[in-house]
Design an enzyme around this catalytic site. Structure first.
Site, PDB file in Angstrom:
ATOM      1  CD  GLU A  75      21.316  46.423  80.588  1.00 56.40           C
ATOM      2  OE1 GLU A  75      22.184  46.423  79.350  1.00 56.40           O
ATOM      3  OE2 GLU A  75      20.206  45.994  80.832  1.00 56.40           O
ATOM      4  CE1 TYR A 160      21.639  47.943  74.219  1.00 54.82           C
ATOM      5  CE2 TYR A 160      22.679  47.406  75.748  1.00 54.82           C
ATOM      6  CZ  TYR A 160      21.476  47.155  74.948  1.00 54.82           C
ATOM      7  OH  TYR A 160      20.856  46.350  74.705  1.00 54.82           O
ATOM      8  CG  ASP A 178      20.017  44.390  71.328  1.00 55.37           C
ATOM      9  OD1 ASP A 178      19.131  43.497  70.419  1.00 55.37           O
ATOM     10  OD2 ASP A 178      20.211  43.461  72.537  1.00 55.37           O
TER      11      ASP A 178
END
Length: 338
Positions: A75, A160, A178
């Site tokens: 990520e 996020y 997103d």
């Protein structure tokens, strides 16, 4: 893959009739102005997307693991970096530091040099990832926290990223929102270009307790079939029968911010500074300059003053050390902070 680090919020679960009147304000708003094209049979919508994803999807290696450390690395690397560049970097990183404990024990300068050498963007991400690994070891006894809220306590992990790790490692996340997901929801269900509306609709559409497969699936839909140029029929989009854009031919989508060009940017030259210093113990500023750009001249446009600005920025970030002052013959000596 973009990472806005704008977290999604949980909303009421949907169990069939999305047009029925309810007592909850959030649910009522979802069925009204938030998503005027949201179908009544959400179970069919969910099943279609999950079935499409499970039948065939891009085989990124981090989709084959539930290890929270491996997922966190993917990520962080994927933030504003193309996924085809992330795959080899991710594999090399895990070969070098296969666990959070191994990364925590590593020299930070080595981690930053790796990051720069693989052109992964802002070197602060490497520093934060290293510190987050240290937190896992010292504050959590080597076991990752499992909820989005707890994961945000790790250095550099915003809403996020925390939600993504909770979703993909622990199946314990909220609906991801997103740029790709916004595009899908805007086109499919006419969701207005409003962050809170996207979050409410995304939460309502996601089936309870299925964040791992659902978030992977809806991001895959946005990345493969519903990109800036839609490929509805070519990719067999599973939502065509419900999709507002497919029915009307209007495939407009929310504005997508463009990533500034990397070539010639300060980011690029900052990365070069770190990469060069990874090869030397220390360099005077004027010896460092020509290794950063071929047109370096101490008194030129891209000379000592320009380079000192880059070096000072890196020093403020704790990545390099500067010894001496600009009046010295070759400038101050710069070294990678270890």
């Amino acid at each position: 893959m973009t990472d806005p680090d704008a977290g999604s919020t949980s909303g009421p679960s949907a169990d069939g009739d999305a047009t029925a009147a309810t007592d909850g304000d959030a649910t009522t708003s979802v069925t009204g102005g938030d998503a005027p094209e949201l179908p009544a049979d959400l179970d069919a919508v969910r099943d279609a997307l999950v079935g499409w994803y499970e039948a065939d999807h891009r085989d990124f290696p981090w989709r084959r693991t539930a290890d929270p450390y491996e997922i966190l690395v993917s990520e962080v690397m994927s933030q504003q970096t193309q996924l085809d560049r992330v795959v080899p970097a991710w594999e090399d990183f895990l070969d070098e530091w296969p666990t959070a404990a191994a990364l925590a024990a590593a020299d930070r300068g080595d981690v930053v040099a790796f990051w720069s050498g693989h052109s992964l963007g802002y070197n602060n991400r490497a520093k934060y990832l290293h510190e987050a690994a240290g937190q896992v070891e010292t504050e959590y006894d080597g076991a990752f926290p499992e909820s989005p809220a707890e994961l945000q306590a790790l250095m550099g992990v915003g809403p996020y990223t925390a939600n993504a790790v909770a979703s993909f490692a622990f199946n314990n996340g909220d609906a991801v929102v997103d740029t790709n997901v916004k595009r899908v929801l805007h086109r499919a269900f006419a969701v207005p270009d409003d962050d809170s509306a996207f979050e409410r609709v995304a939460s309502r559409v996601m089936p309870d307790g299925e964040s791992r497969v659902w978030n992977n699936a809806i991001m895959e839909l946005g990345g493969v079939a519903c990109g800036t140029t839609p490929r509805c029929d070519e990719e067999g989009c599973p939502w065509r029968e419900w999709c507002h854009a497919y029915r009307t031919g209007d495939f407009t989508a929310p504005d997508v911010p463009t990533q500034p060009s990397f070539e010639g940017s300060r980011r690029q030259f900052r990365g070069r500074v770190v990469r060069v210093l990874g090869e030397y113990d220390a360099l005077p500023l004027d010896d460092l300059g020509p290794r950063i750009r071929v047109d370096y001249a101490p008194d030129g446009e891209h000379g000592r003053e320009w380079l000192r600005g880059l070096v000072d920025d890196l020093a403020e970030d704790g990545l390099v050390a500067v010894d001496g002052d600009a009046a010295e013959h070759d400038g101050p000596v710069v070294s990678l902070r270890r």
